[in-house]
Design a protein around this motif. Structure first.
Motif, mmCIF file in Angstrom:
data_model
loop_
_atom_site.group_PDB
_atom_site.id
_atom_site.type_symbol
_atom_site.label_atom_id
_atom_site.label_comp_id
_atom_site.label_asym_id
_atom_site.label_seq_id
_atom_site.Cartn_x
_atom_site.Cartn_y
_atom_site.Cartn_z
ATOM 1 N N GLY A 173 0.824 -1.206 0.000
ATOM 2 C CA GLY A 173 0.000 0.000 0.000
ATOM 3 C C GLY A 173 0.854 1.249 0.000
ATOM 4 N N GLU A 174 0.463 2.231 0.774
ATOM 5 C CA GLU A 174 1.187 3.488 0.875
ATOM 6 C C GLU A 174 2.516 3.268 1.591
ATOM 7 O OE1 GLU A 174 -1.419 6.238 2.863
ATOM 8 O OE2 GLU A 174 -3.110 5.631 1.627
ATOM 9 N N THR A 175 3.325 4.312 1.648
ATOM 10 C CA THR A 175 4.643 4.187 2.265
ATOM 11 C C THR A 175 4.609 4.379 3.772
ATOM 12 O OG1 THR A 175 5.073 6.531 1.871
ATOM 13 C CG2 THR A 175 5.823 4.974 0.187
ATOM 14 N N GLU A 176 3.517 4.910 4.326
ATOM 15 C CA GLU A 176 3.461 5.188 5.756
ATOM 16 C C GLU A 176 3.169 3.925 6.561
ATOM 17 O OE1 GLU A 176 0.746 7.790 8.795
ATOM 18 O OE2 GLU A 176 1.066 8.588 6.779
ATOM 19 N N LEU A 177 4.098 3.572 7.467
ATOM 20 C CA LEU A 177 3.936 2.417 8.324
ATOM 21 C C LEU A 177 2.909 2.728 9.411
ATOM 22 C CD1 LEU A 177 5.266 -0.406 8.606
ATOM 23 C CD2 LEU A 177 6.774 0.599 10.313
ATOM 24 N N ILE A 178 2.047 1.777 9.710
ATOM 25 C CA ILE A 178 1.059 1.948 10.773
ATOM 26 C C ILE A 178 1.784 1.925 12.114
ATOM 27 C CG2 ILE A 178 -0.939 0.888 11.902
ATOM 28 C CD1 ILE A 178 -1.675 -0.250 9.096
ATOM 29 N N LYS A 179 1.362 2.783 13.035
ATOM 30 C CA LYS A 179 2.006 2.856 14.348
ATOM 31 C C LYS A 179 0.957 2.865 15.446
ATOM 32 C CE LYS A 179 2.575 7.857 13.844
ATOM 33 N NZ LYS A 179 1.635 7.932 12.759
ATOM 34 N N GLU A 180 1.428 2.676 16.690
ATOM 35 C CA GLU A 180 0.513 2.694 17.837
ATOM 36 C C GLU A 180 -0.226 4.017 17.890
ATOM 37 O OE1 GLU A 180 1.328 1.413 21.780
ATOM 38 O OE2 GLU A 180 2.721 -0.128 21.071
ATOM 39 N N GLY A 181 -1.505 3.934 18.234
ATOM 40 C CA GLY A 181 -2.346 5.120 18.321
ATOM 41 C C GLY A 181 -3.099 5.419 17.036
ATOM 42 N N ASP A 182 -2.705 4.786 15.918
ATOM 43 C CA ASP A 182 -3.411 4.988 14.648
ATOM 44 C C ASP A 182 -4.757 4.264 14.676
ATOM 45 O OD1 ASP A 182 -1.269 6.398 13.669
ATOM 46 O OD2 ASP A 182 -0.599 4.844 12.259
ATOM 47 N N LEU A 183 -5.737 4.876 14.059
ATOM 48 C CA LEU A 183 -7.023 4.215 13.854
ATOM 49 C C LEU A 183 -6.917 3.412 12.571
ATOM 50 C CD1 LEU A 183 -10.043 3.738 14.482
ATOM 51 C CD2 LEU A 183 -10.530 5.787 13.121
ATOM 52 N N VAL A 184 -7.147 2.114 12.683
ATOM 53 C CA VAL A 184 -7.045 1.215 11.535
ATOM 54 C C VAL A 184 -8.429 0.679 11.222
ATOM 55 C CG1 VAL A 184 -6.128 -1.009 10.768
ATOM 56 C CG2 VAL A 184 -4.672 0.542 12.035
ATOM 57 N N THR A 185 -8.750 0.676 9.951
ATOM 58 C CA THR A 185 -9.974 0.039 9.470
ATOM 59 C C THR A 185 -9.535 -1.039 8.501
ATOM 60 O OG1 THR A 185 -11.210 2.082 9.727
ATOM 61 C CG2 THR A 185 -12.169 0.412 8.287
ATOM 62 N N MET A 186 -10.151 -2.199 8.604
ATOM 63 C CA MET A 186 -9.734 -3.281 7.710
ATOM 64 C C MET A 186 -10.916 -4.067 7.172
ATOM 65 S SD MET A 186 -7.916 -5.844 10.401
ATOM 66 C CE MET A 186 -8.835 -7.294 10.877
#
Length: 176
Positions: free
Chosen positions: A84-97
């Motif tokens: 996907g995009e270049t930004e790695l998911i990190k703690e505190g991020d809201l993730v939808t899957m």
């Protein structure tokens, strides 16, 4: 004078008896401690054996489905299918899957098509620890396959609906 000698004799005998009782209690405690340690060692061996057997089942699944997965130190397996995009998911991020959750047998357990997309804030719990661990290895927009051993999923605890104890879970997901 005799009263004093009698008192000293009684005091000495009392101390002697208490001393013997104390030694007996220490011996019982050590015995219980040894039994507890032996039980812990036995349980630890049993857990290692179960993890090894689960790992063999997962390896067989990976081989049969020709997957090229990474394995973390905890036993989580993952493969990124589409970057996907270049930004790695990190703690505190809201993730939808979007996801499909299956057992190792291939049986469908849950799907976002049935129950809607799953959303959660990374690091706050509420999802399997193996899912949290995997999400932190993904980028926004990644599509991936995860195989989560039971000790990183629900373990001996069920989800009170469809997931039995010691279930190995397979997520096919797309995160955003």
């Amino acid at each position: 004078m005799k009263t004093k000698q009698i008192f000293i004799s009684l005091l000495s005998m009392t101390l002697l008896l208490l001393s013997c009782e104390n030694k007996r209690n220490n011996y019982v405690y050590e015995s219980k401690h040894d039994d507890k340690q032996e039980l812990n060692n036995t349980l630890e061996k049993a857990n290692r054996y179960m993890i090894l057997k689960e790992s063999e089942l997962i390896d067989d699944y990976i081989y049969r489905h020709d997957l090229n997965m990474y394995e973390t130190g905890t036993g989580l397996r993952y493969q990124i299918l589409k970057q996907g995009e270049t930004e790695l998911i990190k703690e505190g991020d809201l993730v939808t899957m979007e996801y499909e959750l299956r057992f190792l047998t291939g049986d469908l357990v849950y799907s976002s098509k049935e129950s809607g997309n799953k959303s959660f804030i990374v690091g706050r719990g509420g999802v399997e620890s193996g899912l949290e661990e995997a999400i932190l290895k993904l980028h926004n927009g990644d599509e991936a396959v995860l195989i989560i051993p039971s000790h990183l999923a629900h373990g001996l605890v069920v989800d009170c609906n469809k997931i039995p104890p010691k279930a190995i879970l397979i997520y096919k997901l797309k995160v955003s």
